[in-house]
Design an enzyme around this catalytic site. Structure first.
Site, PDB file in Angstrom:
ATOM      1  N   LYS A  52       0.033   5.280  -5.917  1.00 18.52           N
ATOM      2  CA  LYS A  52      -0.975   5.344  -7.031  1.00 18.52           C
ATOM      3  C   LYS A  52      -1.908   6.737  -6.761  1.00 18.52           C
ATOM      4  CE  LYS A  52      -4.899   4.316  -5.839  1.00 18.52           C
ATOM      5  NZ  LYS A  52      -5.461   2.861  -5.829  1.00 18.52           N
TER       6      LYS A  52
ATOM      7  N   CYS B 148      -1.655   1.709  -3.217  1.00 21.66           N
ATOM      8  CA  CYS B 148      -2.422   2.893  -2.597  1.00 21.66           C
ATOM      9  C   CYS B 148      -1.754   4.266  -2.556  1.00 21.66           C
ATOM     10  CB  CYS B 148      -3.192   2.610  -1.602  1.00 21.66           C
ATOM     11  SG  CYS B 148      -3.470   0.788  -1.090  1.00 21.66           S
TER      12      CYS B 148
ATOM     13  N   GLU C 294      -7.565   2.222 -13.000  1.00 25.57           N
ATOM     14  CA  GLU C 294      -6.774   3.322 -12.231  1.00 25.57           C
ATOM     15  C   GLU C 294      -5.685   3.878 -13.151  1.00 25.57           C
ATOM     16  OE1 GLU C 294      -8.098   2.543  -7.697  1.00 25.57           O
ATOM     17  OE2 GLU C 294      -6.281   1.914  -8.307  1.00 25.57           O
TER      18      GLU C 294
ATOM     19  N   CYS D 148       0.718  -1.225   0.081  1.00 23.02           N
ATOM     20  CA  CYS D 148       0.116   0.155  -0.004  1.00 23.02           C
ATOM     21  C   CYS D 148       0.881   1.295   0.047  1.00 23.02           C
ATOM     22  CB  CYS D 148      -0.932   0.001   1.324  1.00 23.02           C
ATOM     23  SG  CYS D 148      -1.664   1.385   1.344  1.00 23.02           S
TER      24      CYS D 148
ATOM     25  N   HIS E 128     -26.820  21.390   0.672  1.00 17.22           N
ATOM     26  CA  HIS E 128     -26.901  22.202  -0.697  1.00 17.22           C
ATOM     27  C   HIS E 128     -26.027  23.314  -1.009  1.00 17.22           C
ATOM     28  CE1 HIS E 128     -29.247  22.862  -4.280  1.00 17.22           C
ATOM     29  NE2 HIS E 128     -29.431  24.044  -4.064  1.00 17.22           N
TER      30      HIS E 128
ATOM     31  N   GLU F  58     -25.950  15.269  -1.878  1.00 21.11           N
ATOM     32  CA  GLU F  58     -27.558  15.282  -1.260  1.00 21.11           C
ATOM     33  C   GLU F  58     -28.490  14.568  -2.048  1.00 21.11           C
ATOM     34  OE1 GLU F  58     -29.522  19.339  -1.879  1.00 21.11           O
ATOM     35  OE2 GLU F  58     -27.789  19.749  -3.575  1.00 21.11           O
TER      36      GLU F  58
ATOM     37  N   TYR G  50      -9.301  -3.357 -10.858  1.00 21.72           N
ATOM     38  CA  TYR G  50      -9.200  -1.961 -10.091  1.00 21.72           C
ATOM     39  C   TYR G  50      -7.764  -1.341 -10.695  1.00 21.72           C
ATOM     40  CZ  TYR G  50     -11.679  -3.077  -5.866  1.00 21.72           C
ATOM     41  OH  TYR G  50     -12.639  -3.252  -4.829  1.00 21.72           O
TER      42      TYR G  50
HETATM   43  P1  NDP Z   1      -8.349  -7.639 -10.067  1.00 19.75           P
HETATM   44  O1  NDP Z   1      -8.605  -9.093  -9.545  1.00 19.75           O
HETATM   45  O2  NDP Z   1      -9.149  -6.281  -9.583  1.00 19.75           O
HETATM   46  O3  NDP Z   1      -8.830  -7.840 -11.624  1.00 19.75           O
HETATM   47  C1  NDP Z   1      -7.955  -8.418 -12.473  1.00 19.75           C
HETATM   48  C2  NDP Z   1      -8.295  -7.997 -14.144  1.00 19.75           C
HETATM   49  O4  NDP Z   1      -7.674  -9.032 -14.808  1.00 19.75           O
HETATM   50  C3  NDP Z   1      -9.697  -8.365 -14.133  1.00 19.75           C
HETATM   51  O5  NDP Z   1     -10.284  -7.800 -14.971  1.00 19.75           O
HETATM   52  C4  NDP Z   1      -9.527 -10.210 -14.777  1.00 19.75           C
HETATM   53  O6  NDP Z   1     -10.595 -10.264 -15.597  1.00 19.75           O
HETATM   54  C5  NDP Z   1      -8.436  -9.858 -15.800  1.00 19.75           C
HETATM   55  N1  NDP Z   1      -7.420 -10.873 -15.933  1.00 19.75           N
HETATM   56  C6  NDP Z   1      -7.294 -12.003 -15.032  1.00 19.75           C
HETATM   57  N2  NDP Z   1      -6.587 -12.910 -15.682  1.00 19.75           N
HETATM   58  C7  NDP Z   1      -6.503 -12.474 -17.137  1.00 19.75           C
HETATM   59  C8  NDP Z   1      -5.997 -13.240 -18.079  1.00 19.75           C
HETATM   60  N3  NDP Z   1      -5.337 -14.247 -17.938  1.00 19.75           N
HETATM   61  N4  NDP Z   1      -6.137 -12.594 -19.273  1.00 19.75           N
HETATM   62  C9  NDP Z   1      -6.607 -11.381 -19.301  1.00 19.75           C
HETATM   63  N5  NDP Z   1      -7.253 -10.829 -18.280  1.00 19.75           N
HETATM   64  C10 NDP Z   1      -7.191 -11.298 -17.065  1.00 19.75           C
HETATM   65  O7  NDP Z   1      -6.859  -7.619  -9.818  1.00 19.75           O
HETATM   66  P2  NDP Z   1      -6.044  -5.950 -10.187  1.00 19.75           P
HETATM   67  O8  NDP Z   1      -4.574  -6.801 -10.402  1.00 19.75           O
HETATM   68  O9  NDP Z   1      -6.497  -5.104 -10.708  1.00 19.75           O
HETATM   69  O10 NDP Z   1      -5.990  -5.693  -8.410  1.00 19.75           O
HETATM   70  C11 NDP Z   1      -5.645  -6.730  -7.405  1.00 19.75           C
HETATM   71  C12 NDP Z   1      -6.275  -6.443  -6.200  1.00 19.75           C
HETATM   72  O11 NDP Z   1      -5.655  -5.320  -5.595  1.00 19.75           O
HETATM   73  C13 NDP Z   1      -7.813  -6.153  -6.549  1.00 19.75           C
HETATM   74  O12 NDP Z   1      -8.488  -7.251  -6.357  1.00 19.75           O
HETATM   75  C14 NDP Z   1      -7.964  -5.094  -5.272  1.00 19.75           C
HETATM   76  O13 NDP Z   1      -8.662  -5.932  -4.166  1.00 19.75           O
HETATM   77  C15 NDP Z   1      -6.753  -4.430  -4.856  1.00 19.75           C
HETATM   78  N6  NDP Z   1      -6.738  -3.049  -5.330  1.00 19.75           N
HETATM   79  C16 NDP Z   1      -7.513  -2.394  -4.743  1.00 19.75           C
HETATM   80  C17 NDP Z   1      -7.451  -1.014  -5.098  1.00 19.75           C
HETATM   81  C18 NDP Z   1      -8.523  -0.034  -4.319  1.00 19.75           C
HETATM   82  O14 NDP Z   1      -9.090  -0.285  -3.221  1.00 19.75           O
HETATM   83  N7  NDP Z   1      -8.527   1.031  -4.963  1.00 19.75           N
HETATM   84  C19 NDP Z   1      -6.341  -0.529  -6.270  1.00 19.75           C
HETATM   85  C20 NDP Z   1      -5.712  -1.331  -6.763  1.00 19.75           C
HETATM   86  C21 NDP Z   1      -5.864  -2.754  -6.306  1.00 19.75           C
HETATM   87  P3  NDP Z   1     -11.977 -11.114 -15.107  1.00 19.75           P
HETATM   88  O15 NDP Z   1     -12.829 -10.141 -14.504  1.00 19.75           O
HETATM   89  O16 NDP Z   1     -12.308 -11.777 -16.409  1.00 19.75           O
HETATM   90  O17 NDP Z   1     -11.365 -12.006 -14.060  1.00 19.75           O
END
Ligand code: NDP
Length: 458
Positions: free
Chosen positions: A51, A48, A181, A43, A435, A440, A177
């Protein structure tokens, strides 16, 4: 003479590990924390915090554009990426110092080096063995990529936060996510961004109205989103890369970033060898008390791969400290955890999506507002905000709040308290709005949504 060197030994000095160790230290427990890298974890150092600093930086392009509508004349702004990265790194150095001081002030011993669990009460670091009554694993996770030709050329969010130069054109693979982002960040700084997702919509698991609206807003900002698309292979050329998709396209870019999920950091820790159960993905299995299958070994945060969010890891770790060191048994409550995506515009959400609520309760009432925020009237920006409430009609409880639009994370944090308290729609309606604000709208939604398909059927 105590039986062990420490009452609690934590592995991993990220947000969870540090929070739990400090809490235990504050109760007079003898605590140590092992860290193989910098203190701060994902983080603070690779997630976090950096980012969000880049998100702030990227948002200035909107501010410059919007200023004209309010009477400002702004000379074409120039942006210096290395200067931003240097400023960001300086802030991370400061934060690492703060974390080290916090540990010291809580009497937590910092053991620097890679830790391996040798037996349920012994951890080895740099050839030296330390014993502990209880062990807390808080080692986090790391980015993963699928196997495909050319995958060695791609970067992850780790490198994206430290690029020497801003890419002119970047391909981002993934629809979660991190991908959305970073798409917003790079676009805000003026890069051409192509995002490739394998589903029809971004952000699986979020409310569909918000997912669809975010994709629309990202496209309006010039981000190309290729849906139902996979990468077949990546080739490197002297001046960049070509991404070949399963749709038969070749997309060239200066950089290819993968954000296709993260995996728990359990390899080489010695856990399976001493009987700690891991699931097929390598995540540590824990019970409601965060206890692993070895009763004095606990695990928190991303290494357990459940709700991978910093505040969740912190709360889990503090619950362990309370239970073990303050005679105050606490289980982390994983219900109604609010979350945010710092996309542009951002998302805030708490509770159930409409789809999940329908699955759980059958019929639900939905309130949906779409409007152009007041600021956009003079700025001329077309972007629209989306707000949504999901209500379980028998109890009148609001079971889900979703928002896409400026300040959504800030607004949803407050609403999350109401949801946690079990607030009803009537209580939302009895609340007086502020407001003029966007927030709101959440207390002035009167008309239930009737879906067009439903209208047609009636
Ligand atoms: P996520 O699990 O959120 O997303 C992974 C993405 O990659 C999904 O869209 C998934 O598709 C896709 N994917 C997975 N495997 C493949 C593949 N083989 N080919 C193509 N696409 C693929 O992971 P992130 O890496 O974005 O983030 C990891 C974690 O970190 C999050 O789950 C979150 O909990 C945390 N995080 C939180 C943040 C916040 O609170 N603002 C910010 C950043 C991270 P599909 O949907 O089809 O599985």
């Amino acid at each position: 003479m105590p039986r062990y060197d420490f009452d609690l030994l934590t592995i991993g000095a990220g947000s969870g590990g540090v929070a739990g160790s400090r809490r235990a230290g504050s109760y007079g427990a003898r605590v140590a924390i092992c860290e193989q890298g910098r203190v701060g974890g994902t983080c603070v150092l690779r997630g976090c915090v950096p980012k969000k600093l880049l998100v702030y930086g990227a948002q200035f392009s909107d501010a410059f554009e919007d200023a004209a509508g309010f009477g400002w004349s702004v000379a074409p702004p120039a942006f210096d990426w290395p200067r931003l990265i240097a400023a960001k790194n300086k802030e991370l150095d400061r934060l690492e110092g703060v974390y080290r001081t916090l540990l010291k002030n809580a009497n937590v011993a910092l053991i620097e080096g890679r830790a391996v669990v040798v037996d349920p009460h012994t951890v080895e670091v740099n050839g030296r063995r330390y014993t502990a009554d209880n062990i807390m694993i808080a080692t986090g996770g790391h980015p993963t990529t699928p196997e495909l030709p050319g995958i060695e050329h791609v970067i992850s969010s780790n490198e994206a936060l430290d690029l020497p130069q801003l890419p002119r054109r970047i391909v981002i693979v993934g629809g979660g996510y991190i991908a959305v982002e970073f798409a917003g960040i790079f676009r805000g700084f003026g890069a051409e961004v192509v995002e490739i997702i394998r589903r029809e919509e971004l952000l699986y698991g979020f409310d569909d109205d918000v997912r669809v609206a975010l994709a629309q807003e990202m496209r309006n900002r010039g981000i190309e989103i290729h849906t139902r698309c996979q990468v077949a292979r990546i080739e490197k050329f002297p001046h960049g890369y070509s991404v070949f998709t399963t749709h038969g396209q070749e997309i060239s870019a200066d950089l290819v970033m993968y954000a296709t999920g993260r995996k728990p950091n359990t390899a080489g820790l010695g856990l399976a060898e001493i009987g700690v159960a891991l699931n097929a993905e390598g995540a540590i299995e824990v019970d409601a008390w965060q206890r692993t299958t070895v009763p004095n070994i606990y695990a928190v945060g991303d290494v357990t791969d459940r709700l991978n969010l910093t505040p969740v890891a912190i709360a889990e770790a503090r619950a362990i400290a309370e239970t073990l060191c303050n005679d105050n048994p606490i289980k982390m409550d994983h219900d109604d955890v609010p979350t945010a995506v710092f996309s542009n515009p951002p998302i805030g959400a708490v509770g159930l999506t409409e789809e999940a609520a329908r699955r759980q309760f059958g019929e639900v009432d939905v309130y949906l507002a779409r409007f152009r925020p007041m600021k956009n009237t003079l700025s001329g920006r077309e972007e629209r905000t989306v707000m949504k409430l999901i209500v379980e009609p028998r109890s009148d409880r609001v079971v889900g709040c979703h928002m896409l639009g400026p300040d959504a994370p800030e607004i949803i944090q407050g609403l999350a308290i109401a949801i946690k308290c079990g607030a009803t729609k009537k209580q939302f309606d009895q609340t007086v709005g502020i407001h003029p604000s966007a927030a709101e709208e959440f207390v002035t939604m009167r008309d239930k949504l009737v879906r067009p398909t439903k209208l047609a059927a009636e």
